[in-house]
Design a protein around this motif. Structure first.
Motif, PDB file in Angstrom:
ATOM      1  N   LEU A 130       0.849  -1.185   0.000  1.00 49.56           N
ATOM      2  CA  LEU A 130       0.000   0.000   0.000  1.00 49.56           C
ATOM      3  C   LEU A 130       0.890   1.242   0.000  1.00 49.56           C
ATOM      4  CD1 LEU A 130      -2.524  -1.327   2.626  1.00 49.56           C
ATOM      5  CD2 LEU A 130      -2.890  -1.064   0.183  1.00 49.56           C
ATOM      6  N   PRO A 131       0.455   2.294  -0.650  1.00 47.76           N
ATOM      7  CA  PRO A 131       1.269   3.521  -0.659  1.00 47.76           C
ATOM      8  C   PRO A 131       1.518   3.989   0.780  1.00 47.76           C
ATOM      9  CG  PRO A 131      -0.543   3.693  -2.222  1.00 47.76           C
ATOM     10  CD  PRO A 131      -0.777   2.449  -1.418  1.00 47.76           C
ATOM     11  N   VAL A 132       2.798   4.309   1.081  1.00 48.98           N
ATOM     12  CA  VAL A 132       3.122   4.720   2.460  1.00 48.98           C
ATOM     13  C   VAL A 132       3.849   6.064   2.517  1.00 48.98           C
ATOM     14  CG1 VAL A 132       3.194   2.458   3.570  1.00 48.98           C
ATOM     15  CG2 VAL A 132       5.190   3.261   2.312  1.00 48.98           C
ATOM     16  N   ASP A 133       4.521   6.409   1.441  1.00 42.80           N
ATOM     17  CA  ASP A 133       5.433   7.546   1.510  1.00 42.80           C
ATOM     18  C   ASP A 133       4.848   8.734   0.749  1.00 42.80           C
ATOM     19  OD1 ASP A 133       7.463   9.303   1.469  1.00 42.80           O
ATOM     20  OD2 ASP A 133       8.970   7.923   0.633  1.00 42.80           O
ATOM     21  N   GLU A 134       4.578   9.808   1.469  1.00 40.02           N
ATOM     22  CA  GLU A 134       3.996  10.995   0.832  1.00 40.02           C
ATOM     23  C   GLU A 134       4.931  11.594  -0.209  1.00 40.02           C
ATOM     24  OE1 GLU A 134       2.064  14.413   2.815  1.00 40.02           O
ATOM     25  OE2 GLU A 134       1.895  12.986   4.483  1.00 40.02           O
ATOM     26  N   ASN A 135       6.248  11.401   0.035  1.00 36.94           N
ATOM     27  CA  ASN A 135       7.217  11.997  -0.890  1.00 36.94           C
ATOM     28  C   ASN A 135       7.353  11.181  -2.172  1.00 36.94           C
ATOM     29  OD1 ASN A 135       7.904  14.160   0.727  1.00 36.94           O
ATOM     30  ND2 ASN A 135       9.163  12.798   2.014  1.00 36.94           N
ATOM     31  N   ALA A 165     -10.874  -0.387  -0.680  1.00 35.53           N
ATOM     32  CA  ALA A 165     -11.323  -1.299   0.383  1.00 35.53           C
ATOM     33  C   ALA A 165     -10.785  -2.699   0.142  1.00 35.53           C
ATOM     34  CB  ALA A 165     -12.846  -1.310   0.424  1.00 35.53           C
ATOM     35  N   THR A 166     -10.798  -3.150  -1.120  1.00 35.55           N
ATOM     36  CA  THR A 166     -10.324  -4.504  -1.426  1.00 35.55           C
ATOM     37  C   THR A 166      -8.853  -4.653  -1.054  1.00 35.55           C
ATOM     38  OG1 THR A 166     -11.831  -4.434  -3.315  1.00 35.55           O
ATOM     39  CG2 THR A 166     -10.239  -6.241  -3.275  1.00 35.55           C
ATOM     40  N   LEU A 167      -8.053  -3.664  -1.408  1.00 39.88           N
ATOM     41  CA  LEU A 167      -6.615  -3.759  -1.149  1.00 39.88           C
ATOM     42  C   LEU A 167      -6.306  -3.762   0.345  1.00 39.88           C
ATOM     43  CD1 LEU A 167      -4.711  -1.486  -3.706  1.00 39.88           C
ATOM     44  CD2 LEU A 167      -4.743  -3.961  -3.541  1.00 39.88           C
ATOM     45  N   ALA A 169      -8.328  -4.868   2.770  1.00 37.53           N
ATOM     46  CA  ALA A 169      -9.050  -5.873   3.568  1.00 37.53           C
ATOM     47  C   ALA A 169      -8.136  -6.973   4.089  1.00 37.53           C
ATOM     48  CB  ALA A 169     -10.180  -6.477   2.750  1.00 37.53           C
ATOM     49  N   HIS A 170      -7.218  -7.449   3.246  1.00 35.01           N
ATOM     50  CA  HIS A 170      -6.341  -8.563   3.648  1.00 35.01           C
ATOM     51  C   HIS A 170      -4.879  -8.152   3.556  1.00 35.01           C
ATOM     52  CE1 HIS A 170      -9.548 -11.507   3.800  1.00 35.01           C
ATOM     53  NE2 HIS A 170      -8.660 -12.386   4.242  1.00 35.01           N
ATOM     54  N   ASP A 171      -4.637  -6.952   3.981  1.00 33.55           N
ATOM     55  CA  ASP A 171      -3.266  -6.466   3.983  1.00 33.55           C
ATOM     56  C   ASP A 171      -2.635  -6.537   2.592  1.00 33.55           C
ATOM     57  OD1 ASP A 171      -1.201  -5.309   5.299  1.00 33.55           O
ATOM     58  OD2 ASP A 171      -0.256  -7.204   5.903  1.00 33.55           O
ATOM     59  N   GLY A 172      -3.429  -6.233   1.600  1.00 35.91           N
ATOM     60  CA  GLY A 172      -2.899  -6.156   0.229  1.00 35.91           C
ATOM     61  C   GLY A 172      -2.965  -7.455  -0.543  1.00 35.91           C
ATOM     62  N   GLU A 173      -3.404  -8.567   0.098  1.00 32.41           N
ATOM     63  CA  GLU A 173      -3.459  -9.830  -0.663  1.00 32.41           C
ATOM     64  C   GLU A 173      -4.752  -9.884  -1.479  1.00 32.41           C
ATOM     65  OE1 GLU A 173      -2.368 -14.229   0.481  1.00 32.41           O
ATOM     66  OE2 GLU A 173      -4.524 -13.961   0.544  1.00 32.41           O
ATOM     67  N   VAL A 174      -4.577  -9.909  -2.774  1.00 34.52           N
ATOM     68  CA  VAL A 174      -5.755  -9.903  -3.654  1.00 34.52           C
ATOM     69  C   VAL A 174      -5.532 -10.855  -4.831  1.00 34.52           C
ATOM     70  CG1 VAL A 174      -6.499  -7.526  -3.167  1.00 34.52           C
ATOM     71  CG2 VAL A 174      -4.830  -7.947  -4.978  1.00 34.52           C
ATOM     72  N   THR A 175      -6.628 -11.211  -5.471  1.00 31.56           N
ATOM     73  CA  THR A 175      -6.531 -11.970  -6.724  1.00 31.56           C
ATOM     74  C   THR A 175      -6.913 -11.026  -7.863  1.00 31.56           C
ATOM     75  OG1 THR A 175      -7.166 -13.973  -5.572  1.00 31.56           O
ATOM     76  CG2 THR A 175      -7.342 -14.004  -7.975  1.00 31.56           C
ATOM     77  N   VAL A 176      -6.001 -10.926  -8.812  1.00 34.80           N
ATOM     78  CA  VAL A 176      -6.242 -10.063  -9.970  1.00 34.80           C
ATOM     79  C   VAL A 176      -6.696 -10.947 -11.129  1.00 34.80           C
ATOM     80  CG1 VAL A 176      -5.178  -8.453 -11.605  1.00 34.80           C
ATOM     81  CG2 VAL A 176      -4.460  -8.456  -9.209  1.00 34.80           C
ATOM     82  N   THR A 177      -7.819 -10.612 -11.716  1.00 31.41           N
ATOM     83  CA  THR A 177      -8.330 -11.395 -12.855  1.00 31.41           C
ATOM     84  C   THR A 177      -8.228 -10.548 -14.106  1.00 31.41           C
ATOM     85  OG1 THR A 177      -9.882 -12.445 -11.360  1.00 31.41           O
ATOM     86  CG2 THR A 177     -10.322 -12.705 -13.714  1.00 31.41           C
TER      87      THR A 177
END
Ligand code: FES
Length: 615
Positions: A130-135, A165-167, A169-177
């Motif tokens: 997930l994006p963390v760095d403002e710079n 929300a999807t990203l 929900a599970h700490d970034g674990e997703v299935t991309v179709t």
């Protein structure tokens, strides 16, 4: 001022405009009365029985179509009869046809599909940072695409709406179709095992949908129904006439078919337990008119010379554009069209039968309200359409009916007549395969001559029990297949001279389509390696009877085979294989379309095909 109209069995009270037909008033009130001929007074499907109110004098079409007995019993054609005073009518036959025969999916699919499964739907489990760095300016989407190794930014706004929300929900674990380069779904967690698709065949008469696992090719569910658009015309031309230059009617047809497809989605999901959101690909075949209507495209010009479709290329669009209740970004793929009356369903047949790679010349014919014929080999393919009309499906015959419970589907004539009915139920009418059997047997028994004339004058030469069945009623020659009391029938079931003529026209159209392609291609019968019978009607047909009446070319029976619902089979192939789907456009463009009516030899060939072969 409106006039009360009560319609049974639903017992609905409608307010009809004076002088509007009962059919139109019922349809305006949301009651479906089947109108196979589109309200032209040329069939009997819209008949109603007067229950109260004075029965109007019969029109000439009532007399012709219904005959004296039904007219006397108070039946009228609702498309011909106008509302002039308060009345109650009973719709007949019952709206819910029981156990009708629709050729659904069949097991042959498993053999064909085993070759190569490549549905074009890929799933990948990733863990996006997930994006963390403002710079360091980035975005949810960029982070996801980066980790998925994708560069596309072709992602729908709907998918982006749910992405944050999807990203998270599970700490970034997703299935991309994905479908090709397009990301069509991002789901929380690992859903890689859930990958499904639908193959749909939209016929003028019936609609079949199958749910398939896109990983294994296994068929998980199948649903079939009559096409609900039949309320607005049974055959293609009536349906076209209803929609022609009338956006409101086009909308009605479009809404009906989408509504039915959504019912099919619900039913397949119920049968299989597969979530609708895990359906990512839908392949649809249908004739050009059905193809255009499902897309909401005006088919008006398909119905008039030069019968040009609006477009012929294959179409891929997201399901949400059609309001299909599968995954909203599922890709709905329609196969290409060859010509106005040789549509995406024919492409399905061509792909499924592999006629395009056959070293020898073959013919495939899909016999329906509009027959399509393809002849050729890997060298060249010709195609034409043969407007048979609905007579071969039992419509427009005095006692004709669809292949439903109680329809006579087999006839044997020896010293007397023996019939078989669908479901072994009491006989209530005759369907197409029964009619063809009956005509073949009547020819052999000498009840019919090769011109199609019922041999009333020669009935004395027949065995006594047959003799009693041949006669004239209401000035029409007829053959009584079943007397009231036989085979559970409550009234005589007959084939009239008019019925025989209707079938001759229909079989003449199909037979001349095949004969014309043979003529154009210069291929006589002895150079045809195989004739394949496709489609619902073809599958229930007796090959022996079809040969006897000259519906199909006079080939040895061992060269003729049933290939089932090949249009649907083609859709299934394209569902599980992008290779198949992508090859369809090239094949469609290479097929030579032969316009029968324009060809100088057609009239003679058609007239020849109207007669029955001499024994
Ligand atoms: S006779 Fe009325 S719809 Fe055919």
């Amino acid at each position: 001022m409106t006039i009360p109209l009560i319609v049974l069995p639903e017992n609905r009270r409608l307010e009809a405009e004076p002088n509007v037909t009962i059919l139109k008033a019922a349809q305006a009130g949301g009651i479906d009365i089947t109108a196979t001929c589109g309200g032209r007074g040329r069939c009997t499907s819209c008949r109603v029985k007067f229950v109260s109110g004075s029965i109007p004098p019969p029109t000439i079409m009532d007399e012709l179509q219904l005959g004296g007995d039904l007219v006397r019993e108070g039946y009228r054609l609702s498309c011909q009869c106008r509302v002039t005073e308060p009345i109650t009518v009973q719709v007949a036959p019952p709206l819910d046809e029981q156990a009708f025969q629709i050729l659904g999916a069949d097991s042959r699919f498993q053999d064909v599909a085993r070759a190569a499964i490549d549905a074009g739907i890929a799933k990948q489990v990733v863990k996006a940072s997930l994006p963390v760095d403002e710079n360091h300016q980035t975005s949810d989407l960029e982070e996801l695409l980066h980790v998925a190794g994708r560069t596309t930014d072709d992602v729908s706004p709907a998918l982006l709406r749910d992405l944050p929300a999807t990203l998270r929900a599970h700490d970034g674990e997703v299935t991309v179709t994905t479908f090709g380069r397009q990301v069509i779904s991002v789901e929380t967690g690992d859903t890689t095992l859930m990958k499904f698709g639908l193959a749909v065949d939209i016929g003028t008469t019936s609609v079949v949908t199958t749910l398939i696992d896109l990983e294994s090719g296994e068929q998980l569910a199948s649903v079939s129904s009559l096409n609900p658009q039949a309320a607005f015309g049974g055959d293609l031309m009536s349906r076209l006439a209803f929609a022609q230059f009338n956006p409101v009617n086009l909308r009605k047809l479009h809404t009906r078919i989408i509504g039915l497809l959504n019912q099919h989605v619900e039913e397949t999901v119920r049968q299989s337990g597969v979530p609708a959101r895990s359906i990512y690909k839908v392949v649809v075949v249908g004739n050009t008119c059905m193809h255009h209507i499902v897309l909401g495209i005006d088919p008006s010009h398909v119905g008039a010379a030069p019968y040009a479709p609006v477009m012929r290329h294959p179409v891929v669009l997201p399901a949400h554009e059609l309001f299909l209740k599968v995954n909203p970004e599922a890709r709905v793929c329609l196969l290409p069209i060859v010509a106005g009356f040789v549509g995406a369903d024919t492409m399905g047949v061509v792909l499924a039968t592999r006629i395009y790679e056959s070293p020898e010349t073959r013919i495939v014919v899909d016999i329906g309200t509009n027959g399509e014929v393809v002849l050729g080999s890997k060298t060249h393919l010709w195609a034409c359409s043969a407007p048979a009309g609905p007579a071969l499906e039992g419509a427009q015959l005095k006692h004709g009916m669809r292949g439903a419970l109680g329809a006579i589907d087999r006839v044997t004539i020896t010293d007397d007549v023996e019939v078989h009915t669908i479901g072994e139920a009491s006989a209530i009418g005759i369907c197409g395969s029964g009619t063809i059997d009956a005509l073949a047997q009547m020819l052999d028994a000498g009840i019919l001559d090769h011109t199609g004339l019922i041999q009333v004058d020669k009935r004395d030469q027949l065995p006594p029990r047959l003799r009693d069945r041949v006669g004239v009623r209401d000035d029409m020659r007829q053959f009584i297949l079943v007397h009231a009391g036989e085979a559970g029938a409550t009234a005589d079931i007959v084939l009239t001279q008019g019925d025989v003529r209707e079938v001759q026209l229909a079989k003449g159209a199909i037979a001349s389509g095949m004969a014309m392609l043979q003529h154009v291609a210069g291929i006589p019968n002895d150079r045809i390696a195989e004739l394949m019978l496709a489609g619902g009607f073809g599958n229930y047909l007796s090959i022996k009877s079809a040969l006897r009446i000259g519906l199909i070319p006079q080939l040895p029976a061992e060269k003729i085979r049933y290939v089932g619902n090949a249009a649907l089979l083609g859709a299934q192939l394209c569902l599980v294989s992008e290779t198949e789907r992508l090859r369809s456009e090239g094949i469609a463009r290479s097929i030579e379309h032969v316009s029968l009516a324009m060809h100088p030899a057609f009239q003679d060939i058609f007239v020849e095909c109207l007669s029955f072969p001499r024994s």
